[in-house]
Design an enzyme around this catalytic site. Sequence first.
Site, PDB file in Angstrom:
ATOM      1  CG  ASP A  37     -20.539   7.926  -6.776  1.00  0.00           C
ATOM      2  OD1 ASP A  37     -19.846   8.285  -7.746  1.00  0.00           O
ATOM      3  OD2 ASP A  37     -20.284   6.917  -6.099  1.00  0.00           O
TER       4      ASP A  37
ATOM      5  CE  LYS B  87     -17.563  -0.527 -10.993  1.00  0.00           C
ATOM      6  NZ  LYS B  87     -17.764   0.882 -10.603  1.00  0.00           N
TER       7      LYS B  87
HETATM    8  O1  6AU Z   1     -17.592   5.082  -1.015  1.00  0.00           O
HETATM    9  P1  6AU Z   1     -18.903   4.712  -1.662  1.00  0.00           P
HETATM   10  O2  6AU Z   1     -19.409   3.370  -1.219  1.00  0.00           O
HETATM   11  O3  6AU Z   1     -19.942   5.791  -1.537  1.00  0.00           O
HETATM   12  O4  6AU Z   1     -18.625   4.652  -3.233  1.00  0.00           O
HETATM   13  C1  6AU Z   1     -17.730   3.755  -3.813  1.00  0.00           C
HETATM   14  C2  6AU Z   1     -17.539   4.042  -5.283  1.00  0.00           C
HETATM   15  C3  6AU Z   1     -18.803   3.899  -6.129  1.00  0.00           C
HETATM   16  C4  6AU Z   1     -18.653   2.561  -6.811  1.00  0.00           C
HETATM   17  O5  6AU Z   1     -19.212   2.568  -8.122  1.00  0.00           O
HETATM   18  C5  6AU Z   1     -17.147   2.356  -6.877  1.00  0.00           C
HETATM   19  O6  6AU Z   1     -16.592   3.122  -5.820  1.00  0.00           O
HETATM   20  N1  6AU Z   1     -16.696   0.941  -6.731  1.00  0.00           N
HETATM   21  C6  6AU Z   1     -15.841   0.343  -7.692  1.00  0.00           C
HETATM   22  C7  6AU Z   1     -15.091   1.076  -8.705  1.00  0.00           C
HETATM   23  C8  6AU Z   1     -14.430   2.319  -8.398  1.00  0.00           C
HETATM   24  O7  6AU Z   1     -14.844   0.579  -9.781  1.00  0.00           O
HETATM   25  C9  6AU Z   1     -15.594  -1.025  -7.640  1.00  0.00           C
HETATM   26  C10 6AU Z   1     -16.018  -1.779  -6.517  1.00  0.00           C
HETATM   27  O8  6AU Z   1     -15.717  -2.944  -6.390  1.00  0.00           O
HETATM   28  N2  6AU Z   1     -16.721  -1.128  -5.546  1.00  0.00           N
HETATM   29  C11 6AU Z   1     -17.062   0.203  -5.616  1.00  0.00           C
HETATM   30  O9  6AU Z   1     -17.681   0.711  -4.679  1.00  0.00           O
HETATM   31  O10 6AU Z   1     -18.793   4.955  -7.081  1.00  0.00           O
END
Ligand code: 6AU
Length: 278
Positions: free
Chosen positions: A39, A94
């Site tokens: 990201d 999404k």
């Molecule tokens: O480990 P992080 O918190 O830096 O990033 C988590 C990644 C982000 C969110 O867009 C994604 O996971 N995500 C998703 C996905 C993958 O669909 C769903 C969700 O419930 N929570 C979430 O964090 O890129």
Amino acid sequence: PAPHLQSYKNRAAKHSNPAARALLRCMEAKKSNLAVSVDVTTTKDFFDIIEAVAPYVCLIKTHVDILEDWNPGVTTRLQHLSREHNFLIFEDRKFADIGNTVALQYSSGLYKISSWAHIVNAHPVPGPSIITGLASVGMKLQEERGLLLLAEMSTKGALTIGSYTVEAVRMAREHRDFVIGFIAQHRMESIGLSGTDDVVDEDFLILAPGVGLDSKGDAMGQQYRTPTEVVTQCGCDVIIVGRGIIGIGRDIDAEKVKEQARRYQTAGWEAYEKRIVT
Ligand code: 6AU
């Protein structure tokens, strides 16, 4: 035994969807159930991170629409790295609209996601037509393509609970050719079944975001659990890690990123080995 008690290797041999098979095979070959979420907003950081983590991951998760200098060469290079380092690509788009619109969003526009992403995800909120819309594009390609439904989110106060999650699982069961699993926090086998329902062939992959070894959350509602909680206790198959690996500062330190990727790979794999019986 239930899928989460079996090895990724055994599951790969039996799975009916080519993208799920490819992912499970890759996980077994690299001893990795780690997906890194890249990201970042510049293509330089994007590729610096991917090159650093490539040996340790089964999957690279992208949000291509946050890249400020995106160009078609980005996805060409990403596909090349995917083949060179043996990982799959998951565009975290999404989708959440009517079938006709998501089919266009998946196939067309700047990003032409269906031409390079093995896996995409969708919110079940519009109902089954979101699956048939996306499948009308993905299943026509002679490529490894699969869809994940967001059955549970990782954020505080998420509305993906109760009957919403149950209906998401029902929708997936009706489309097992294209829906390969869920973005979720737990396994879904026991959800929405009466004692007589037959789901012996069901093997949905659970990809879990919200994974961190050092932090419990962020200031914007994200909640983290450890690989042990996610994989050993809740039976999820893939851990999705973003900031725990890529950091939160401005500058990418490739050595640090590599070290964290290795650490999460080991933690994820050990958590998996504690879980399987066959
Ligand atoms: O480990 P992080 O918190 O830096 O990033 C988590 C990644 C982000 C969110 O867009 C994604 O996971 N995500 C998703 C996905 C993958 O669909 C769903 C969700 O419930 N929570 C979430 O964090 O890129």
